[in-house]
Design a protein around this motif. Structure first.
Motif: not given
Length: 554
Positions: A277, A304, A307, A316, A333, A379
């Motif tokens: 990330v 998060l 993802a 990410i 992401n 994504g």
């Protein structure tokens, strides 16, 4: 069973008691009347009352007509128009007002009864006293008790409606308490999903990373694979538990489980767990309300978690931008490196426990913000815009969108408070109470207007008739002082201001001295009883004869 029989016998016992009371009044009036006839003045009224009293429950108007017939029959009495049936008439007229909610039909019944009484007086050619009785006592016995009965009915309806409204409010309070309990469960469910689900996903990610370590034996890798599977099962069980606790129709996500640190702490922990990330924060950090800080934290946490679950290993990017009056949070992401499955499209009802993005949208909407989710460059992107101060939504919520704190508080307010709120629709209980109050106001207006209209019609005639009856009275002592042969001018100071204008036919046809004109005077002031008349005959300006004419026809 015994109690039910007593309740069923209550109306019968009440009618029997009322009949006995009215019959006792009839018997007392029969005993006090010298010229009473047993069949006409006692047995017939008691038989009519035995029919009218129970009939007043189903047909109160017919019962009033029957008893009014007894009063009309009493007008045929040559001694006096008054009889004991006036009390029965007033009683049944009161029951008519208490048992019939309509106005037009009872008024037609009362007007018909009064018209019948006046027609009887006209057909029988009764004296002035009978007319006075028919214009004053009978209208009062018909109209005033009816108004009293309507007032009694209105008070009973208002009290009954008040108790019904109280029961409704009590039931609503129980419903509000139950809704608060369900809302608390939903808050716990949302925070369990956001906090524990995120932590378990990170643990599963770290277990997956350890499987790739070259220092592990095959047995260690097998154990880690089983651990990762167990964690995945735990996450699904958590989602199912959240689905059981969650109530979509009454959820208002708020401050539930405490937030573990700031957004920066959350991102640092994710990076330390091996999540690829990158994040940045633009603009000066404003003073945010705790609810908005909580909302930003949950948006990043949910992005998060999704993802890591749906695109493990994908990069990410998190960007938090503070503007003048709002903060924009964007989390993008990429797809999984090995060509794994991309992030699925949002479907809130696709499976059990799929509460992440739906619960997040509810939370952001309650705070007055907006949330957009969808595929982006292979994504998935989550974008939330939150105001710096939570405003909430005051309008109608979309389907599946929960009410905010202000709306939930408004839902627990009393019906009268909701009715007073501008633009709010009054609840059914308030509308029902308004209808009862409007009916009570109409009854009060009728109680005022009906006597005024009746008085405008009857009072002038009754007052004029009473004035004629009381100003044509020659007392017995004055009558004795009058001497035959004395001039009219000498006797005028001893005479009433006017003669009685309504002598009966037998008095007019009585023999008189030749060439004389006769005047009649009442011997008493009683306006409800026929009294003897004094006749004074004049000829050539002198009194030539005086005598007494009996009240009853010979």
């Amino acid at each position: 069973m015994l109690h039910a029989r007593i309740l069923a016998a209550g109306p019968v016992l009440g009618d029997a008691a009322l009949w006995l009371a009215l019959s006792a009044a009839t018997a007392y009036g029969f005993r006090e009347t010298a010229s009473a006839v047993p069949v006409r003045d006692l047995l017939l009224p008691m038989a009519v009352l035995a029919v009218a009293v129970p009939l007043s429950r189903r047909r109160p108007g017919v019962a009033v007509v029957l008893v009014n017939g007894l009063c009309a029959l009493g007008l045929a009495d040559s001694a006096t128009p008054a009889n004991a049936q006036v009390l029965s008439l007033a009683t049944l007229s009161c029951l008519l007002g208490a048992r019939v909610a309509a106005v037009r039909q009872p008024l037609m019944v009362l007007a018909g009864c009064l018209a019948a009484d006046l027609a009887v007086c006209a057909v029988l050619g009764v004296q002035a006293v009978w007319w006075f009785y028919a214009l004053t006592v009978l209208p009062a016995a018909l109209l005033l008790p009816w108004l009293a009965g309507r007032h009694w009915r209105g008070r009973r309806e208002l009290v009954r409606e008040g108790w019904r409204l109280a029961r409704t409010l009590e039931e609503r309070q129980h419903l509000v308490a139950e809704r608060a309990r369900l809302t608390e469960r939903a808050d716990i469910a949302a925070d369990m999903h956001d906090s524990l689900g995120h932590a378990l996903s990170l643990v599963a990610l770290r277990a997956g990373a350890l499987e790739l370590s070259p220092d592990l034996t095959d047995r260690d890798r097998t154990d880690l694979a089983e651990l990762r599977g167990t964690i995945a099962d735990a996450v699904e069980q958590l989602r199912e538990t959240v689905a059981v606790l969650h109530d979509p129709s009454g959820t208002e996500p708020g401050a539930g489980l405490p937030v573990e640190g700031t957004v920066e702490d959350l991102l640092v922990r994710a990076e330390a767990s091996g999540v690829p990330v990158r994040w940045e924060r633009c603009g000066a950090v404003p003073a945010l309300s705790p609810l908005v800080e909580h909302g930003i934290y949950r948006v990043v946490q949910e992005a998060l978690t999704n993802a890591v679950k749906h695109a493990p290993g994908g990069a990410i990017r998190v960007r938090i931008t503070h503007e003048a009056d709002r903060t924009r949070v964007s989390a993008v992401n990429a797809a999984a490196p090995a060509g794994g499955p991309a992030h699925p499209a949002e479907d809130p009802v696709a499976g059990v426990g799929r509460r992440g993005l739906t619960g997040l949208r509810e939370r952001v909407t309650v705070l007055g913000g907006s949330l957009r989710t969808g595929p982006y460059e292979g994504g998935f992107r989550v974008t939330a815009v939150l105001p710096h101060r939570a405003t909430g939504r005051t309008g109608a919520s979309a389907p599946g969108t929960p009410a905010g704190p202000r709306e939930r508080h408004a839902g627990s307010a009393s019906p009268s408070a909701q009715a007073l709120r501008p633009g709010a629709t009054a609840p059914e209980s308030a509308r029902r109470l308004d209808r009862v109050r409007s009916a009570a106001r109409r009854r009060s207006a009728a109680a005022f207007v009906a006597p005024v209209v009746a008085a405008a019609f009857f009072v002038p005639a009754a007052v004029h008739l009473a004035w004629q009856l009381t100003t044509s009275v020659l007392t017995p002592s004055r009558f004795e002082e009058l001497t035959v042969g004395r001039p009219h001018a000498e006797l005028t100071p001893r005479l009433p201001a006017r003669a009685f204008p309504y002598p009966p036919d037998h008095a007019r046809s009585a023999p008189r001295p030749p060439g004389a004109t006769c005047d009649f005077y009442r011997s008493g002031r009683d306006v409800l009883a026929e009294v003897d008349l004094y006749r004074l005959c004049w000829s050539g300006g002198r009194l030539v004869a005086k005598d007494t004419v009996p009240a009853a026809r010979p």
